[in-house]
Write a protein that holds these residues in place. Structure first.
Motif, PDB file in Angstrom:
ATOM      1  N   VAL B 281      24.148  94.342  53.388  1.00  0.00           N
ATOM      2  CA  VAL B 281      24.359  95.005  51.978  1.00  0.00           C
ATOM      3  C   VAL B 281      25.725  95.554  51.932  1.00  0.00           C
ATOM      4  CG1 VAL B 281      23.109  96.472  50.193  1.00  0.00           C
ATOM      5  CG2 VAL B 281      21.925  95.172  51.680  1.00  0.00           C
ATOM      6  N   VAL B 282      26.452  95.411  50.914  1.00  0.00           N
ATOM      7  CA  VAL B 282      27.655  96.234  50.798  1.00  0.00           C
ATOM      8  C   VAL B 282      27.566  97.040  49.484  1.00  0.00           C
ATOM      9  CG1 VAL B 282      30.198  96.062  50.314  1.00  0.00           C
ATOM     10  CG2 VAL B 282      29.124  94.362  51.903  1.00  0.00           C
ATOM     11  N   GLU B 283      27.792  98.317  49.720  1.00  0.00           N
ATOM     12  CA  GLU B 283      27.644  99.202  48.477  1.00  0.00           C
ATOM     13  C   GLU B 283      29.124  99.864  48.306  1.00  0.00           C
ATOM     14  OE1 GLU B 283      23.083 101.124  48.821  1.00  0.00           O
ATOM     15  OE2 GLU B 283      24.834 102.344  49.049  1.00  0.00           O
ATOM     16  N   TRP B 284      29.632  99.768  47.015  1.00  0.00           N
ATOM     17  CA  TRP B 284      30.914 100.325  46.555  1.00  0.00           C
ATOM     18  C   TRP B 284      30.552 101.416  46.011  1.00  0.00           C
ATOM     19  CZ3 TRP B 284      34.994  96.403  44.600  1.00  0.00           C
ATOM     20  CH2 TRP B 284      36.450  97.185  44.318  1.00  0.00           C
ATOM     21  N   ASN B 285      30.976 102.667  46.312  1.00  0.00           N
ATOM     22  CA  ASN B 285      30.647 104.085  45.601  1.00  0.00           C
ATOM     23  C   ASN B 285      29.271 104.125  45.184  1.00  0.00           C
ATOM     24  OD1 ASN B 285      33.301 104.555  46.054  1.00  0.00           O
ATOM     25  ND2 ASN B 285      34.005 103.917  43.852  1.00  0.00           N
ATOM     26  N   GLY B 286      28.325 103.496  46.053  1.00  0.00           N
ATOM     27  CA  GLY B 286      26.933 103.810  45.793  1.00  0.00           C
ATOM     28  C   GLY B 286      26.183 102.672  44.962  1.00  0.00           C
ATOM     29  N   GLU B 287      26.976 101.557  44.631  1.00  0.00           N
ATOM     30  CA  GLU B 287      26.252 100.600  43.958  1.00  0.00           C
ATOM     31  C   GLU B 287      26.409  99.034  44.750  1.00  0.00           C
ATOM     32  OE1 GLU B 287      27.549 100.212  39.784  1.00  0.00           O
ATOM     33  OE2 GLU B 287      27.117  97.990  39.786  1.00  0.00           O
ATOM     34  N   GLU B 288      25.311  98.565  44.854  1.00  0.00           N
ATOM     35  CA  GLU B 288      25.242  97.228  45.906  1.00  0.00           C
ATOM     36  C   GLU B 288      26.086  96.223  45.072  1.00  0.00           C
ATOM     37  OE1 GLU B 288      21.495  95.757  46.963  1.00  0.00           O
ATOM     38  OE2 GLU B 288      22.194  93.937  46.468  1.00  0.00           O
ATOM     39  N   VAL B 289      27.186  95.698  45.648  1.00  0.00           N
ATOM     40  CA  VAL B 289      27.847  94.766  45.147  1.00  0.00           C
ATOM     41  C   VAL B 289      27.882  93.225  45.826  1.00  0.00           C
ATOM     42  CG1 VAL B 289      29.629  96.249  44.150  1.00  0.00           C
ATOM     43  CG2 VAL B 289      29.824  95.393  46.729  1.00  0.00           C
ATOM     44  N   SER B 290      27.057  93.224  47.144  1.00  0.00           N
ATOM     45  CA  SER B 290      27.130  92.058  47.837  1.00  0.00           C
ATOM     46  C   SER B 290      25.936  92.201  48.695  1.00  0.00           C
ATOM     47  CB  SER B 290      28.447  91.529  48.272  1.00  0.00           C
ATOM     48  OG  SER B 290      28.457  90.376  49.127  1.00  0.00           O
ATOM     49  N   ARG B 291      25.237  90.820  49.156  1.00  0.00           N
ATOM     50  CA  ARG B 291      24.493  90.812  50.176  1.00  0.00           C
ATOM     51  C   ARG B 291      24.921  89.888  51.142  1.00  0.00           C
ATOM     52  NH1 ARG B 291      19.722  93.952  48.519  1.00  0.00           N
ATOM     53  NH2 ARG B 291      18.743  93.188  50.531  1.00  0.00           N
ATOM     54  N   PRO B 292      25.757  90.093  52.022  1.00  0.00           N
ATOM     55  CA  PRO B 292      26.107  88.833  52.894  1.00  0.00           C
ATOM     56  C   PRO B 292      25.020  88.479  54.045  1.00  0.00           C
ATOM     57  CG  PRO B 292      27.739  90.461  52.878  1.00  0.00           C
ATOM     58  CD  PRO B 292      26.782  91.206  52.268  1.00  0.00           C
ATOM     59  N   PRO B 293      24.909  87.209  53.961  1.00  0.00           N
ATOM     60  CA  PRO B 293      23.570  86.787  54.899  1.00  0.00           C
ATOM     61  C   PRO B 293      24.226  86.198  56.339  1.00  0.00           C
ATOM     62  CG  PRO B 293      24.231  85.218  53.429  1.00  0.00           C
ATOM     63  CD  PRO B 293      25.305  86.080  53.041  1.00  0.00           C
ATOM     64  N   TYR B 294      23.840  86.820  57.249  1.00  0.00           N
ATOM     65  CA  TYR B 294      24.572  86.465  58.680  1.00  0.00           C
ATOM     66  C   TYR B 294      24.183  85.000  59.012  1.00  0.00           C
ATOM     67  CZ  TYR B 294      26.973  86.560  62.963  1.00  0.00           C
ATOM     68  OH  TYR B 294      27.940  86.182  64.178  1.00  0.00           O
ATOM     69  N   ARG B 295      22.889  84.591  58.582  1.00  0.00           N
ATOM     70  CA  ARG B 295      22.078  83.217  58.983  1.00  0.00           C
ATOM     71  C   ARG B 295      23.019  82.078  58.445  1.00  0.00           C
ATOM     72  NH1 ARG B 295      20.114  84.577  54.105  1.00  0.00           N
ATOM     73  NH2 ARG B 295      18.784  86.553  54.966  1.00  0.00           N
ATOM     74  N   GLU B 296      24.027  82.475  57.590  1.00  0.00           N
ATOM     75  CA  GLU B 296      24.728  81.216  57.095  1.00  0.00           C
ATOM     76  C   GLU B 296      26.191  80.778  57.854  1.00  0.00           C
ATOM     77  OE1 GLU B 296      24.283  79.389  54.388  1.00  0.00           O
ATOM     78  OE2 GLU B 296      22.554  80.320  53.282  1.00  0.00           O
ATOM     79  N   MET B 297      26.292  81.836  59.117  1.00  0.00           N
ATOM     80  CA  MET B 297      27.524  81.529  59.616  1.00  0.00           C
ATOM     81  C   MET B 297      27.754  80.269  60.330  1.00  0.00           C
ATOM     82  SD  MET B 297      29.238  84.306  59.048  1.00  0.00           S
ATOM     83  CE  MET B 297      30.371  84.806  60.393  1.00  0.00           C
ATOM     84  N   TYR B 298      28.654  79.506  60.563  1.00  0.00           N
ATOM     85  CA  TYR B 298      28.961  78.026  61.077  1.00  0.00           C
ATOM     86  C   TYR B 298      29.069  78.307  62.460  1.00  0.00           C
ATOM     87  CZ  TYR B 298      30.738  73.466  61.470  1.00  0.00           C
ATOM     88  OH  TYR B 298      30.940  72.120  61.892  1.00  0.00           O
ATOM     89  N   TRP B 299      29.901  79.199  63.058  1.00  0.00           N
ATOM     90  CA  TRP B 299      29.914  79.259  64.609  1.00  0.00           C
ATOM     91  C   TRP B 299      28.925  80.416  65.091  1.00  0.00           C
ATOM     92  CZ3 TRP B 299      32.097  75.630  67.153  1.00  0.00           C
ATOM     93  CH2 TRP B 299      33.190  74.879  66.528  1.00  0.00           C
ATOM     94  N   SER B 300      28.096  80.231  66.298  1.00  0.00           N
ATOM     95  CA  SER B 300      27.273  81.374  66.914  1.00  0.00           C
ATOM     96  C   SER B 300      27.769  82.215  67.540  1.00  0.00           C
ATOM     97  CB  SER B 300      26.157  80.534  67.568  1.00  0.00           C
ATOM     98  OG  SER B 300      26.861  80.166  68.835  1.00  0.00           O
ATOM     99  N   PRO B 301      27.319  83.263  68.012  1.00  0.00           N
ATOM    100  CA  PRO B 301      28.006  84.614  68.461  1.00  0.00           C
ATOM    101  C   PRO B 301      28.015  83.726  70.105  1.00  0.00           C
ATOM    102  CG  PRO B 301      26.153  85.459  67.421  1.00  0.00           C
ATOM    103  CD  PRO B 301      26.079  83.625  67.215  1.00  0.00           C
TER     104      PRO B 301
END
Lengths: 391, 391
Positions: B281-301
């Motif tokens: 979850v990305v918060e910008w000045n306290g407001e949520e602006v995005s929910r990036p999902p790691y499960r969507e990554m193409y290349w694995s760790p």
């Protein structure tokens, strides 16, 4: 007590006094100074434990005034008597990696090299990209694979794809190359948000080494867009074992050529822009194939450091930055086989054989010398490496 | 003796147990484990000096079997009585950079992110470059500017040039951005020429952190050809203070999506290709602006680590590699403001104001959670940073 005889014409006279890390007979590694054909054990000679360390970092971190004072003290010592046991014949010591590398950055500061590579990698475009004369282009490399001269280089494997092929293949690099460079060692770093002005270079940079940025051109050509070179370079970077103090390079300073069109932005301007009159020689299997002239470099060492830190990035003791391949205007002044063989299309004759890139068993030795303060020359020693087959 | 109460629903229950480095009241920094709202002082609790160090590196260097054993021992401790003085309320400790960073590499492993950036930086070309689905593209970053969460970020200065301008100008970045990423910490490295197969990932990678790769897009856009990002990134990279063990992420493993066209080369293949189901979850000045999902990554760790070492490069305790910006297919899943504002052309509304890139005084907080083994969730804590005006 004993004394050190310096042979006439030695590249390691008292105008040089480069620092390194050495061991003898399996004893712990420690800091030494090369003097003539001898190595002076500084911890033993000066009784200072900062030199009883396996890297120059603790000494370098003491800062510029100390670098000046210790150099003076060594000059006095070398002119007189030295405690027994503090001097070793250079042939008896094993040299080690002289610094603990913090961050490693490699620049691209030769206009001749950047133009040649541009013509080879992007034949349909202008050889120099629009940013090249405005900033010293550079990128971070892998500090963990900086190796001391003499370490064998195992041929790297990776992906490559010829333009005509549909998909990449994996295997040992078929275009293994060198890059003949100088490397600059930061001795006294700076905290965040304190950029280093070009004129402050001598207070931060401790010394210089010869550097061979081994490069797998086939891996690099396939991987490098858009984030730059990675596995094509990260397997090995070799440096010479003796760090020549910047204090020893005063006589090698020359005016910096060019930089009139465009004039650099103010943060890159020096009161008295200077380059270094250092001659490199590249030997391939014992045959001289090139004489790269450092005096031809477009961006100066001080400008590279100013650029590195102008965005607020901190710097640390042990940071190392390379000049990028040193190439002059003449064909026999090019510092990479990529350029010497024009992308493999114009083979060189080495020991009677036609050659383009490195074969297993090949050995490359890069040496370098500069004018010394006494009218003679000072030496960087050598950076040497032999290619072993891929594993 | 004392005990630790773990609140119901805590993201720091016994399925998590992340490691960090902390200090209390100016005492020397040392290794701790976050448990509920407490920090367990491991040197005091276990009587082992490897934890009385200002980084996790000495413990990590002990290797996988020890990571397993210590985790077991901590679970036992936390379920029972603990020596007085070995437990601190989390609000009373100061967290430090948990690792001594050796080499730092940043990848580019999200297809959605790479496609978005390609459309923005190279609008006239295919968004994904030809190599992108064949290898995890990555580059080395500056390890000396990896900072712990909470460190203020001074706006960087540098060169920028708008396409219509004749020459670059120098000044504070006007397009300061974030990149929401995961970072992976190598605990047990490998010598040269011993590539790490993807299946061996758990024996080498100790844990994961949240990572914010602060990016000055105007500096980056002008400098990045042909050697990749440099000053646009090198001023700061922030990481969360608690390193979540890979051992705690078993329940977060999910099948890796995609990779059928093309199928990766053998060195990148896993027996059972896995990704991680981590929600950011990305918060910008306290407001949520995005929910990036790691499960969507193409290349694995595991593929990223295999790629890093396949050319023979050694790896070290403390090596850190980032996933690259995590972006999902939806607009509100993008992990950089560059993408969220589509290059600044589609402002977001943040706290009622139209915004594109970061202004001085802005604060960004990235949090992350994953499924835990007991059906609950485990937390990564946060990586937080505030933008200060340029100096």
């Amino acid at each position: 007590m004993t004394t050190i005889d310096i042979p006439d014409g030695s590249l390691f006279g008292i105008e040089n006094l480069p620092y390194g890390v050495f061991s003898v007979d399996g004893d712990p590694a420690r800091v030494g100074v090369r003097v003539g054909d001898s190595v002076l054990d500084l911890a033993a000679a000066l009784g200072d434990d900062v030199f009883a360390a396996p890297s120059l970092n603790p000494f370098m971190a003491q800062g510029y005034d100390r670098w000046v004072a210790v150099r003076e003290r060594i000059r006095e010592l070398v002119s007189g008597e030295i405690p027994d046991g503090a001097v070793h014949p250079v042939g008896r010591v094993t040299t080690r990696l002289p610094i603990e590398v913090a961050d490693y950055v490699d620049f691209y500061a030769s206009e001749h090299h950047a133009s040649n590579v541009g013509r080879l990698f992007r034949p349909d475009a202008e050889p120099l990209l629009p940013n090249w004369k405005h900033l010293p282009v550079g990128y971070h490399g892998r500090s963990g694979t900086v190796l001391v001269s003499g370490t064998d280089i195992v041929r790297p494997s990776g992906q490559r794809k010829a333009p005509a092929d549909a998909a990449p293949v994996f295997g040992p690099s078929t275009r293994l190359d060198i890059e003949a460079e100088l490397g600059f060692v930061v001795g006294a770093g700076t905290p965040s948000n304190t950029p280093i002005a070009p004129d402050d270079f001598p207070r931060h940079v401790f010394g210089a080494v010869l550097l061979n940025d081994w490069s797998a051109r086939d891996i690099q050509a396939w991987e490098y867009v858009p984030l730059g070179p990675h596995l094509g370079k990260s397997f090995a970077t070799s440096i010479s074992p003796w760090v020549v103090p910047i204090l020893a390079l005063e006589a090698a300073r020359i005016p910096l050529p060019g930089q009139t069109d465009p004039v650099p932005l103010p943060y890159l301007r020096e009161s008295d822009p200077w380059g270094l009159d250092i001659d490199l020689v590249v030997e391939w299997n014992g045959e001289e194939v090139s004489r790269p002239p450092y005096r031809e470099m477009y961006w100066s060492p001080a400008q590279m450091l100013a650029h590195l830190t102008v965005n607020g990035a901190s710097s640390r003791t042990g940071d190392l930055y390379g000049s990028g391949t040193i190439s002059g205007p003449e064909k026999n002044q090019r510092g990479a086989f990529l350029e010497l063989s024009w992308g493999g299309k114009e083979p060189l004759t080495v020991k009677g054989e036609e050659r383009t890139f490195l074969l297993d068993g090949d050995e490359v030795v890069i040496t370098g010398t500069a004018p010394g303060a006494d009218g003679g020359r000072i030496g960087f020693g050598e950076v040497r490496g032999r290619v072993l087959p891929s594993k």
